[in-house]
Design a protein around this motif. Sequence first.
Motif, PDB file in Angstrom:
ATOM      1  N   LEU A 274     -10.697 -13.117   3.953  1.00  0.00           N
ATOM      2  CA  LEU A 274     -11.406 -12.411   3.696  1.00  0.00           C
ATOM      3  C   LEU A 274     -12.101 -11.556   3.907  1.00  0.00           C
ATOM      4  CD1 LEU A 274     -12.587 -14.203   7.587  1.00  0.00           C
ATOM      5  CD2 LEU A 274     -13.163 -14.562   5.595  1.00  0.00           C
ATOM      6  N   ALA A 275     -10.786 -10.669   3.320  1.00  0.00           N
ATOM      7  CA  ALA A 275     -11.043  -8.514   3.103  1.00  0.00           C
ATOM      8  C   ALA A 275     -10.684  -8.737   1.684  1.00  0.00           C
ATOM      9  CB  ALA A 275     -10.504  -8.328   4.201  1.00  0.00           C
ATOM     10  N   LYS A 276     -10.803  -7.290   1.619  1.00  0.00           N
ATOM     11  CA  LYS A 276     -10.595  -7.513  -0.071  1.00  0.00           C
ATOM     12  C   LYS A 276     -11.051  -5.569   0.045  1.00  0.00           C
ATOM     13  CE  LYS A 276      -9.947 -10.967  -1.955  1.00  0.00           C
ATOM     14  NZ  LYS A 276      -8.529 -11.845  -1.293  1.00  0.00           N
ATOM     15  N   PRO A 277      -9.594  -4.886   0.258  1.00  0.00           N
ATOM     16  CA  PRO A 277      -8.237  -5.219  -0.174  1.00  0.00           C
ATOM     17  C   PRO A 277      -7.359  -6.037   0.579  1.00  0.00           C
ATOM     18  CG  PRO A 277      -7.790  -2.922   0.520  1.00  0.00           C
ATOM     19  CD  PRO A 277      -9.491  -3.139   0.394  1.00  0.00           C
ATOM     20  N   GLY A 278      -8.146  -6.113   1.972  1.00  0.00           N
ATOM     21  CA  GLY A 278      -7.408  -6.388   2.894  1.00  0.00           C
ATOM     22  C   GLY A 278      -6.155  -5.623   3.849  1.00  0.00           C
ATOM     23  N   VAL A 279      -5.535  -6.649   5.039  1.00  0.00           N
ATOM     24  CA  VAL A 279      -4.036  -6.032   5.755  1.00  0.00           C
ATOM     25  C   VAL A 279      -3.446  -4.919   4.980  1.00  0.00           C
ATOM     26  CG1 VAL A 279      -2.101  -6.432   6.953  1.00  0.00           C
ATOM     27  CG2 VAL A 279      -3.810  -8.078   6.007  1.00  0.00           C
ATOM     28  N   PHE A 280      -3.892  -3.655   5.583  1.00  0.00           N
ATOM     29  CA  PHE A 280      -2.888  -2.892   4.387  1.00  0.00           C
ATOM     30  C   PHE A 280      -1.710  -2.070   5.923  1.00  0.00           C
ATOM     31  CE2 PHE A 280      -6.826  -0.769   6.582  1.00  0.00           C
ATOM     32  CZ  PHE A 280      -6.189   0.325   7.647  1.00  0.00           C
ATOM     33  N   THR A 281      -1.458  -2.921   7.014  1.00  0.00           N
ATOM     34  CA  THR A 281      -0.442  -2.135   7.884  1.00  0.00           C
ATOM     35  C   THR A 281      -0.251  -3.332   9.118  1.00  0.00           C
ATOM     36  OG1 THR A 281      -1.137  -0.117   8.034  1.00  0.00           O
ATOM     37  CG2 THR A 281       0.257  -1.123  10.270  1.00  0.00           C
ATOM     38  N   HIS A 282       1.511  -4.025   8.866  1.00  0.00           N
ATOM     39  CA  HIS A 282       1.036  -5.561   9.324  1.00  0.00           C
ATOM     40  C   HIS A 282       2.555  -5.020  10.041  1.00  0.00           C
ATOM     41  CE1 HIS A 282       1.336 -10.600   8.955  1.00  0.00           C
ATOM     42  NE2 HIS A 282       1.397  -9.866  10.281  1.00  0.00           N
ATOM     43  N   GLY A 283       2.267  -4.493  11.562  1.00  0.00           N
ATOM     44  CA  GLY A 283       3.333  -3.701  12.473  1.00  0.00           C
ATOM     45  C   GLY A 283       3.316  -2.093  12.328  1.00  0.00           C
ATOM     46  N   LEU A 284       3.417  -2.275  13.839  1.00  0.00           N
ATOM     47  CA  LEU A 284       4.284  -0.840  13.904  1.00  0.00           C
ATOM     48  C   LEU A 284       5.094  -0.350  14.562  1.00  0.00           C
ATOM     49  CD1 LEU A 284       0.155   0.530  15.536  1.00  0.00           C
ATOM     50  CD2 LEU A 284       1.297   0.904  13.134  1.00  0.00           C
ATOM     51  N   ALA A 285       5.805   0.978  13.699  1.00  0.00           N
ATOM     52  CA  ALA A 285       7.219   1.306  14.810  1.00  0.00           C
ATOM     53  C   ALA A 285       6.996   1.969  16.245  1.00  0.00           C
ATOM     54  CB  ALA A 285       7.671   1.984  13.540  1.00  0.00           C
ATOM     55  N   LEU A 286       6.556   1.057  16.799  1.00  0.00           N
ATOM     56  CA  LEU A 286       5.853   1.463  18.193  1.00  0.00           C
ATOM     57  C   LEU A 286       6.589   0.153  18.790  1.00  0.00           C
ATOM     58  CD1 LEU A 286       4.507   4.190  19.744  1.00  0.00           C
ATOM     59  CD2 LEU A 286       2.258   2.444  19.189  1.00  0.00           C
ATOM     60  N   LYS A 287       6.536   1.250  20.527  1.00  0.00           N
ATOM     61  CA  LYS A 287       7.095   0.460  21.618  1.00  0.00           C
ATOM     62  C   LYS A 287       5.498   0.848  22.826  1.00  0.00           C
ATOM     63  CE  LYS A 287       9.930  -0.712  25.064  1.00  0.00           C
ATOM     64  NZ  LYS A 287      11.644  -0.683  25.365  1.00  0.00           N
ATOM     65  N   PRO A 288       5.412   0.119  23.036  1.00  0.00           N
ATOM     66  CA  PRO A 288       4.615  -1.000  22.545  1.00  0.00           C
ATOM     67  C   PRO A 288       3.119  -0.893  22.041  1.00  0.00           C
ATOM     68  CG  PRO A 288       3.185  -0.663  24.284  1.00  0.00           C
ATOM     69  CD  PRO A 288       4.182   0.752  24.460  1.00  0.00           C
ATOM     70  N   GLY A 289       3.488  -2.294  20.687  1.00  0.00           N
ATOM     71  CA  GLY A 289       2.683  -2.350  19.860  1.00  0.00           C
ATOM     72  C   GLY A 289       2.808  -2.864  18.600  1.00  0.00           C
ATOM     73  N   LYS A 290       4.200  -3.303  18.832  1.00  0.00           N
ATOM     74  CA  LYS A 290       4.988  -3.834  17.299  1.00  0.00           C
ATOM     75  C   LYS A 290       3.861  -4.293  16.783  1.00  0.00           C
ATOM     76  CE  LYS A 290       8.778  -4.743  14.883  1.00  0.00           C
ATOM     77  NZ  LYS A 290      10.713  -5.680  15.272  1.00  0.00           N
ATOM     78  N   LEU A 304     -10.921  -3.761  10.079  1.00  0.00           N
ATOM     79  CA  LEU A 304     -10.266  -4.927  10.945  1.00  0.00           C
ATOM     80  C   LEU A 304      -9.007  -4.345  11.997  1.00  0.00           C
ATOM     81  CD1 LEU A 304     -11.304  -5.897   7.892  1.00  0.00           C
ATOM     82  CD2 LEU A 304     -11.815  -8.015   9.616  1.00  0.00           C
ATOM     83  N   ALA A 305      -8.748  -5.267  12.674  1.00  0.00           N
ATOM     84  CA  ALA A 305      -7.594  -4.898  13.987  1.00  0.00           C
ATOM     85  C   ALA A 305      -7.297  -5.755  14.674  1.00  0.00           C
ATOM     86  CB  ALA A 305      -8.115  -3.526  14.324  1.00  0.00           C
ATOM     87  N   GLY A 306      -5.868  -5.911  13.880  1.00  0.00           N
ATOM     88  CA  GLY A 306      -5.627  -7.386  15.031  1.00  0.00           C
ATOM     89  C   GLY A 306      -4.183  -6.269  16.169  1.00  0.00           C
ATOM     90  N   LEU A 307      -5.171  -6.671  17.278  1.00  0.00           N
ATOM     91  CA  LEU A 307      -4.213  -5.932  18.452  1.00  0.00           C
ATOM     92  C   LEU A 307      -3.229  -6.096  18.927  1.00  0.00           C
ATOM     93  CD1 LEU A 307      -7.157  -3.710  19.348  1.00  0.00           C
ATOM     94  CD2 LEU A 307      -5.209  -3.091  17.403  1.00  0.00           C
ATOM     95  N   PRO A 308      -2.092  -5.692  19.677  1.00  0.00           N
ATOM     96  CA  PRO A 308      -1.621  -6.853  20.257  1.00  0.00           C
ATOM     97  C   PRO A 308      -2.416  -7.932  21.915  1.00  0.00           C
ATOM     98  CG  PRO A 308      -0.451  -4.763  20.058  1.00  0.00           C
ATOM     99  CD  PRO A 308      -1.702  -4.942  19.779  1.00  0.00           C
ATOM    100  N   GLY A 309      -1.856  -8.636  22.212  1.00  0.00           N
ATOM    101  CA  GLY A 309      -2.611  -9.593  23.100  1.00  0.00           C
ATOM    102  C   GLY A 309      -1.982  -8.757  24.683  1.00  0.00           C
ATOM    103  N   HIS A 310      -1.440  -8.487  24.482  1.00  0.00           N
ATOM    104  CA  HIS A 310      -0.446  -7.209  25.882  1.00  0.00           C
ATOM    105  C   HIS A 310      -1.468  -6.416  26.367  1.00  0.00           C
ATOM    106  CE1 HIS A 310       2.014 -10.111  26.744  1.00  0.00           C
ATOM    107  NE2 HIS A 310       3.201  -9.316  25.700  1.00  0.00           N
ATOM    108  N   PRO A 311      -2.494  -6.235  27.381  1.00  0.00           N
ATOM    109  CA  PRO A 311      -3.808  -5.403  27.669  1.00  0.00           C
ATOM    110  C   PRO A 311      -2.860  -4.068  27.088  1.00  0.00           C
ATOM    111  CG  PRO A 311      -3.706  -7.284  29.542  1.00  0.00           C
ATOM    112  CD  PRO A 311      -2.137  -7.064  28.197  1.00  0.00           C
ATOM    113  N   ALA A 312      -1.754  -3.317  28.323  1.00  0.00           N
ATOM    114  CA  ALA A 312      -1.961  -2.144  28.260  1.00  0.00           C
ATOM    115  C   ALA A 312      -1.451  -1.935  26.216  1.00  0.00           C
ATOM    116  CB  ALA A 312      -0.572  -1.955  28.443  1.00  0.00           C
ATOM    117  N   ALA A 313      -0.626  -2.632  25.631  1.00  0.00           N
ATOM    118  CA  ALA A 313      -0.699  -2.315  24.515  1.00  0.00           C
ATOM    119  C   ALA A 313      -1.679  -2.072  23.538  1.00  0.00           C
ATOM    120  CB  ALA A 313       0.756  -3.406  23.897  1.00  0.00           C
ATOM    121  N   ALA A 314      -2.553  -3.283  23.481  1.00  0.00           N
ATOM    122  CA  ALA A 314      -4.107  -3.309  23.594  1.00  0.00           C
ATOM    123  C   ALA A 314      -4.126  -1.746  23.659  1.00  0.00           C
ATOM    124  CB  ALA A 314      -4.126  -4.199  23.611  1.00  0.00           C
TER     125      ALA A 314
END
Length: 409
Positions: A274-290, A304-314
């Motif tokens: 849907l988006a251009k240029p689209g995704v620029f980060t796919h995963g974080l070197a972060l615990k929690p939050g990868k 647009l941001a896809g956050l972790p499903g776990h509440p604390a991580a999100a």
Amino acid sequence: MKLLRVDTLDEAMEKLLRAAVMLPLNTQQIRTEEAVGRVLAGDIVSAEDIPGFRRSTVDGYAVLAQDTQGAAEALPVLLRVVEEVDAGQVPKHRLQSGQCAYVPTGGMIPEGADAMVMIEYCEPFGTGQIAVGQPVSPGRDVVPVGDDIRGGSVFLKKGTEVRAQEIGGLLAAGIIEIPVFAPFRVTVLSTGDELVEPGEPLGPGQMRDINSGVLKTLARQYGCDVIHTELIKDDREQLSRTIYSAMRGSDLVLLSGGSSQGNRDFTAEVIDQLAKPGVFTHGLALKPGKPTILGYDESSRTILAGLPGHPAAAMLVFVLLFGRILKQLRGEKPPVCMKAQMECNVPGAPGRETCQLVQLLPGGDGYLARPVFGKSGLITTLTEADGFTMIPVNREGLHTGERVCVWPI
């Protein structure tokens, strides 16, 4: 797309900021008394001195300080009372040596006087006189003209978050409308077949949607306007339609869940479609939050941001990324950390920066930071925490007694 190369938190922040500066940073005029929690979009200049007259900070007598030198309880100085100044009244006399005038707290000090003697140190003496039992120096208990705010000066800067005390200063300067940044428009989406609305009964294998409420509250705390929330099943077409619609009217679309490598996690693919240029980060070197995905669409100017499903991580990822970015865009002061000593050893995570929740306890010469342990899917770990500290990447951990910065949640 798979989680092949993750970004560090700093790398993701840099990419996110490049996208965020393209967001519309609109301003609006609002009434001062309705501005609590908003952020000033321009410097505020006072058109007048505050206070506009010399005023007393005590109930007592306006005097010439030199007249009180040598005064003592055993040998008081006698002064003649020439008037009593009521609050809001302009004095009628200019004081000469040997004279004084009663002035209440906040009252206007007569010309010629340069100090106040508190009423506790004065006694009536005969008709129209007082005995002063304490010497005062020039300027004692006197607020000069413009001592609070100088006319023509900037007394509140752009980027200031308006609190009750700022509202008081603005009203004192007669400013009843101010420019503030318009809130960013946010859509919050939660995804997952297992999720139900908080008010609905739970079936086998189901859980209540926490993230919508948490992220909506966080977004509002950071000055955003949440224009839509929705719970979406694990259906690619429904997800695509909902995101596409949200992009038309939102500056930021937050999705929780659906960002990891599961077979039914469509977030990254849909954003790239849907988006251009689209995704620029796919995963974080972060615990929690990868499993965090970040993208941008130029045509709609939407992040647009896809956050972790776990509440604390999100929640933590939102604070670490969007909380800081939103403040930076508006020129706000960076958050201030509290210094504390670690109560015990805490291990780090190889290859990842670790966001460690802590409680703050009185101890030693300040605070002790007690780690709050729990899986990122447990919301109660957040309710027990006062803040978090960061363990750098590839560091084995934090040691007992080590001084750390704790950032409040």
